[in-house]
Design a protein around this motif. Sequence first.
Motif, PDB file in Angstrom:
ATOM      1  N   VAL A 182     -45.266 -26.890  18.582  1.00 27.34           N
ATOM      2  CA  VAL A 182     -44.160 -27.220  17.684  1.00 27.34           C
ATOM      3  C   VAL A 182     -43.781 -26.006  16.846  1.00 27.34           C
ATOM      4  O   VAL A 182     -42.589 -25.700  16.664  1.00 27.34           O
ATOM      5  CB  VAL A 182     -44.538 -28.410  16.787  1.00 27.34           C
ATOM      6  CG1 VAL A 182     -43.473 -28.649  15.717  1.00 27.34           C
ATOM      7  CG2 VAL A 182     -44.718 -29.675  17.618  1.00 27.34           C
ATOM      8  N   ALA A 183     -44.794 -25.283  16.324  1.00 26.07           N
ATOM      9  CA  ALA A 183     -44.511 -24.101  15.510  1.00 26.07           C
ATOM     10  C   ALA A 183     -43.795 -23.033  16.323  1.00 26.07           C
ATOM     11  O   ALA A 183     -42.820 -22.413  15.853  1.00 26.07           O
ATOM     12  CB  ALA A 183     -45.817 -23.554  14.939  1.00 26.07           C
ATOM     13  N   MET A 184     -44.246 -22.800  17.558  1.00 17.83           N
ATOM     14  CA  MET A 184     -43.587 -21.807  18.403  1.00 17.83           C
ATOM     15  C   MET A 184     -42.146 -22.197  18.687  1.00 17.83           C
ATOM     16  O   MET A 184     -41.240 -21.352  18.658  1.00 17.83           O
ATOM     17  CB  MET A 184     -44.350 -21.659  19.723  1.00 17.83           C
ATOM     18  CG  MET A 184     -45.667 -20.903  19.608  1.00 17.83           C
ATOM     19  SD  MET A 184     -46.481 -20.727  21.205  1.00 17.83           S
ATOM     20  CE  MET A 184     -45.240 -19.850  22.139  1.00 17.83           C
ATOM     21  N   LEU A 185     -41.930 -23.481  18.935  1.00 24.67           N
ATOM     22  CA  LEU A 185     -40.571 -23.925  19.223  1.00 24.67           C
ATOM     23  C   LEU A 185     -39.674 -23.775  18.003  1.00 24.67           C
ATOM     24  O   LEU A 185     -38.505 -23.398  18.121  1.00 24.67           O
ATOM     25  CB  LEU A 185     -40.601 -25.370  19.695  1.00 24.67           C
ATOM     26  CG  LEU A 185     -39.274 -25.950  20.177  1.00 24.67           C
ATOM     27  CD1 LEU A 185     -38.721 -25.118  21.334  1.00 24.67           C
ATOM     28  CD2 LEU A 185     -39.430 -27.388  20.590  1.00 24.67           C
ATOM     29  N   GLN A 186     -40.222 -24.058  16.823  1.00 29.01           N
ATOM     30  CA  GLN A 186     -39.426 -23.901  15.594  1.00 29.01           C
ATOM     31  C   GLN A 186     -39.000 -22.444  15.424  1.00 29.01           C
ATOM     32  O   GLN A 186     -37.860 -22.152  15.025  1.00 29.01           O
ATOM     33  CB  GLN A 186     -40.265 -24.337  14.388  1.00 29.01           C
ATOM     34  CG  GLN A 186     -40.664 -25.797  14.435  1.00 29.01           C
ATOM     35  CD  GLN A 186     -39.820 -26.647  13.514  1.00 29.01           C
ATOM     36  OE1 GLN A 186     -39.053 -26.125  12.717  1.00 29.01           O
ATOM     37  NE2 GLN A 186     -39.951 -27.943  13.637  1.00 29.01           N
ATOM     38  N   TYR A 187     -39.919 -21.531  15.710  1.00 29.43           N
ATOM     39  CA  TYR A 187     -39.579 -20.107  15.624  1.00 29.43           C
ATOM     40  C   TYR A 187     -38.518 -19.742  16.659  1.00 29.43           C
ATOM     41  O   TYR A 187     -37.535 -19.055  16.362  1.00 29.43           O
ATOM     42  CB  TYR A 187     -40.824 -19.244  15.863  1.00 29.43           C
ATOM     43  CG  TYR A 187     -41.742 -19.127  14.667  1.00 29.43           C
ATOM     44  CD1 TYR A 187     -41.246 -18.806  13.405  1.00 29.43           C
ATOM     45  CD2 TYR A 187     -43.114 -19.309  14.797  1.00 29.43           C
ATOM     46  CE1 TYR A 187     -42.090 -18.690  12.310  1.00 29.43           C
ATOM     47  CE2 TYR A 187     -43.960 -19.196  13.711  1.00 29.43           C
ATOM     48  CZ  TYR A 187     -43.446 -18.880  12.474  1.00 29.43           C
ATOM     49  OH  TYR A 187     -44.277 -18.765  11.398  1.00 29.43           O
ATOM     50  N   ARG A 188     -38.698 -20.210  17.875  1.00 27.13           N
ATOM     51  CA  ARG A 188     -37.860 -19.748  18.975  1.00 27.13           C
ATOM     52  C   ARG A 188     -36.451 -20.325  18.912  1.00 27.13           C
ATOM     53  O   ARG A 188     -35.512 -19.711  19.422  1.00 27.13           O
ATOM     54  CB  ARG A 188     -38.538 -20.089  20.295  1.00 27.13           C
ATOM     55  CG  ARG A 188     -39.806 -19.277  20.503  1.00 27.13           C
ATOM     56  CD  ARG A 188     -40.638 -19.788  21.638  1.00 27.13           C
ATOM     57  NE  ARG A 188     -39.974 -19.623  22.914  1.00 27.13           N
ATOM     58  CZ  ARG A 188     -40.551 -19.909  24.085  1.00 27.13           C
ATOM     59  NH1 ARG A 188     -41.794 -20.368  24.099  1.00 27.13           N
ATOM     60  NH2 ARG A 188     -39.892 -19.739  25.205  1.00 27.13           N
ATOM     61  N   LEU A 189     -36.314 -21.497  18.305  1.00 32.45           N
ATOM     62  CA  LEU A 189     -34.975 -22.062  18.179  1.00 32.45           C
ATOM     63  C   LEU A 189     -34.120 -21.282  17.182  1.00 32.45           C
ATOM     64  O   LEU A 189     -32.909 -21.486  17.110  1.00 32.45           O
ATOM     65  CB  LEU A 189     -35.058 -23.532  17.763  1.00 32.45           C
ATOM     66  CG  LEU A 189     -35.591 -24.492  18.837  1.00 32.45           C
ATOM     67  CD1 LEU A 189     -35.645 -25.919  18.301  1.00 32.45           C
ATOM     68  CD2 LEU A 189     -34.737 -24.432  20.091  1.00 32.45           C
TER      69      LEU A 189
END
Length: 283
Positions: A182-189
């Motif tokens: 979830v944290a990686m996705l938040q960054y990547r979005l």
Amino acid sequence: MLGIGSQILILPMLDTVAGFTVMFAAVTGIAAWFLTSSPRLSYFGSQLALAFYFIQLRGPSPQTNLAIARDNIMGIMLALVMMWLVFETLGAKPAVQVMRELFAENLRLMAEYGRPWPHGKPADLKKIRTLRAKISQNFQDMNSQADAVLFEIGRSRDQSLAVRDRLRAWLPQLRSLFLMEVAMLQYRLQVSLPDLPPPVLRAWIDFDGEVSALLEGMARAFRLEDRSYTSHNVHRAHTDLERAILDAYHNRPTPLGRALLEVSAQLIELACRLLAEIKAAFY
């Protein structure tokens, strides 16, 4: 106890609506306390209130006929026994088996969640939210099933309790993996795909595929289907991604890029450790 007991002991002493209101509020408060407790006990609160209301709220005057109370309570008890037979005994799966299925399903869903940019296309936010909600719900269901295992009996009870303890020990690691995703996705979005250099985008897509393969390999090992997966490819993909980011930004990556690399490295380390524990436990 509350329905018939109040008919025998309390109602004969009441001669005003105020007294009945106090009794009604007290029993309702007890039922509400159980109803707002954990899922495995809340149903008791609704049944307690249902039995009491069926007995006491049948007309404008106090109910003195104990046969009505007896019939209502026996009806509720019969319904509970039938629910236990149908849903918990005859056609139900053991709770520990449901736990195993939910654990394997979460690994599969997390493998799908780990590919936010399929084939280099923008992320499908609706699908991502659906996956995230399903994974979170499965974690809650696993905790509920872990409580239900304690109430099951039979010759396999000791084995079920051992599997339950093992799964409960792995759940925090699996949840940590999910939170890292979830944290990686938040960054990547926060990053627009056209703004990424092509080598970085290709490396990210390759890395996503290897992370997904790692989680799929973990799911196969957990289901006792295949234990041949090794983590060499995902480590190599992470190294290639780091090199692509450093080359694209001349060894001075943005803070967002450094954060993504750090989180992804921790994710790989935790996933590989969990994979090793699964293989050691089942093979």
